[in-house]
Design a protein around this motif. Sequence first.
Motif, short mmCIF file in Angstrom:
data_model
loop_
_atom_site.label_atom_id
_atom_site.label_comp_id
_atom_site.label_asym_id
_atom_site.label_seq_id
_atom_site.Cartn_x
_atom_site.Cartn_y
_atom_site.Cartn_z
N GLN A 94 0.83 -1.16 0.26
CA GLN A 94 -0.01 0.00 0.01
C GLN A 94 0.70 1.32 0.03
O GLN A 94 1.96 1.16 0.52
CB GLN A 94 -0.81 0.08 1.25
CG GLN A 94 -1.81 -1.24 1.23
CD GLN A 94 -2.84 -1.48 0.18
OE1 GLN A 94 -2.99 -0.58 -0.64
NE2 GLN A 94 -3.18 -2.65 0.14
N LYS A 95 0.21 2.28 -0.67
CA LYS A 95 0.85 3.49 -0.74
C LYS A 95 0.21 4.53 -0.09
O LYS A 95 -0.88 5.14 -0.64
CB LYS A 95 1.12 3.78 -2.22
CG LYS A 95 2.03 2.95 -3.11
CD LYS A 95 2.12 3.29 -4.66
CE LYS A 95 3.04 2.13 -5.25
NZ LYS A 95 2.42 0.88 -5.25
N PRO A 96 0.45 5.22 0.90
CA PRO A 96 -0.17 6.13 1.85
C PRO A 96 -0.50 7.31 1.17
O PRO A 96 -1.61 8.00 1.34
CB PRO A 96 0.54 6.35 2.87
CG PRO A 96 2.01 5.97 2.78
CD PRO A 96 1.88 4.81 1.66
N GLN A 98 -1.89 9.06 -1.84
CA GLN A 98 -2.45 8.59 -2.98
C GLN A 98 -2.51 9.70 -4.05
O GLN A 98 -2.64 9.36 -5.19
CB GLN A 98 -3.84 8.25 -2.74
CG GLN A 98 -3.77 7.07 -1.76
CD GLN A 98 -3.65 5.85 -2.18
OE1 GLN A 98 -3.98 5.52 -3.51
NE2 GLN A 98 -2.93 4.88 -1.47
N ARG A 128 -6.64 8.79 9.05
CA ARG A 128 -5.89 8.94 7.73
C ARG A 128 -4.98 10.21 7.53
O ARG A 128 -3.78 10.28 7.44
CB ARG A 128 -6.84 8.99 6.45
CG ARG A 128 -5.88 9.10 5.06
CD ARG A 128 -7.00 9.00 3.81
NE ARG A 128 -6.34 9.01 2.70
CZ ARG A 128 -5.97 10.21 2.02
NH1 ARG A 128 -6.58 11.38 2.62
NH2 ARG A 128 -5.30 10.31 1.03
N THR A 151 5.91 2.59 -0.53
CA THR A 151 4.97 2.03 0.62
C THR A 151 5.38 2.43 1.85
O THR A 151 6.46 2.90 2.26
CB THR A 151 4.91 0.59 0.24
OG1 THR A 151 6.27 -0.01 0.63
CG2 THR A 151 4.88 0.16 -1.29
N GLU A 178 -3.35 0.86 7.65
CA GLU A 178 -3.70 0.03 6.60
C GLU A 178 -4.94 -0.72 6.81
O GLU A 178 -5.75 -0.77 5.76
CB GLU A 178 -2.60 -0.57 6.07
CG GLU A 178 -1.21 0.06 5.40
CD GLU A 178 -0.19 -0.61 4.93
OE1 GLU A 178 -0.40 -1.99 4.89
OE2 GLU A 178 0.58 -0.09 4.42
N THR A 181 -7.98 1.70 6.53
CA THR A 181 -7.72 2.71 5.29
C THR A 181 -8.32 1.44 4.09
O THR A 181 -9.13 1.93 3.17
CB THR A 181 -6.70 3.39 4.93
OG1 THR A 181 -6.47 4.45 5.86
CG2 THR A 181 -6.68 4.29 3.63
N TYR A 182 -7.66 0.50 4.04
CA TYR A 182 -7.43 -0.37 2.92
C TYR A 182 -8.43 -1.63 3.56
O TYR A 182 -9.07 -2.32 2.64
CB TYR A 182 -6.25 -0.78 2.31
CG TYR A 182 -5.44 0.27 1.96
CD1 TYR A 182 -5.75 1.27 1.15
CD2 TYR A 182 -4.35 0.61 2.86
CE1 TYR A 182 -5.06 2.36 0.91
CE2 TYR A 182 -3.40 1.74 2.66
CZ TYR A 182 -3.96 2.38 1.82
OH TYR A 182 -2.94 3.64 1.33
#
Length: 212
Positions: A94-96, A98, A128, A151, A178, A181-182
């Motif tokens: 994941q890439k915070p 965006q 976030r 990431t 994560e 958020t995801y």
Amino acid sequence: MIDTDKARDDLEKILKTKEYTVYHDSKGFIATWWDQAKEWVAAQIEKLFPAIDSARGASGPILISIIAVGIILLALSVYFLIRNSKRNRLLRGQKPLQSRKDMNWTYLRHLEEAEKHEGDEEYTLSIRHLFLALLLYFHEKGLLEARIWKTNWDYYDELRKVNQQKAELFFKLARFFEEVTYGERNVQKDEYWQFHNEAISLLSDKEEGNRL
């Protein structure tokens, strides 16, 4: 009566079989290796401590201790290798950051946005922005270099090279970030405040920390 000659012949055949000779030879090899290893350990002890007369007798327990220590060190190496590999998988994908907007905002702007969502009890959005504020704060302080393509594992890897303690707490916060958020985790109020307080603790300037 038992035919003794036949019994003796049968026994000789058994002793000559491949299975028996292989077992006997392997047992002899292990015993030989063990004796040689003990002799080597005893010789090293005698070199280090010439006054010791019972080095031969002590070599066995010492050798066992050396093997035990070796096994423990190997086990620890495997443990840390697996742990680091697991952490790598947890934070690799994941890439915070965006968008350019996330990157262009200052960490203070993200703190303000987090405070606004906190007041509306929108804890997911607040988390976030808190996390992005922390990330950009570290960037500003030169502890890592924030980039859109990076990431959280990349950030953790950079941070632990300069501050292991901050890196460990960052890792914990990144995992929770994560999941929220995801992973669409439903954040409870007490979970939010724990995240909030730990994130603020990493923002070292008191003036900035008191904003929330």
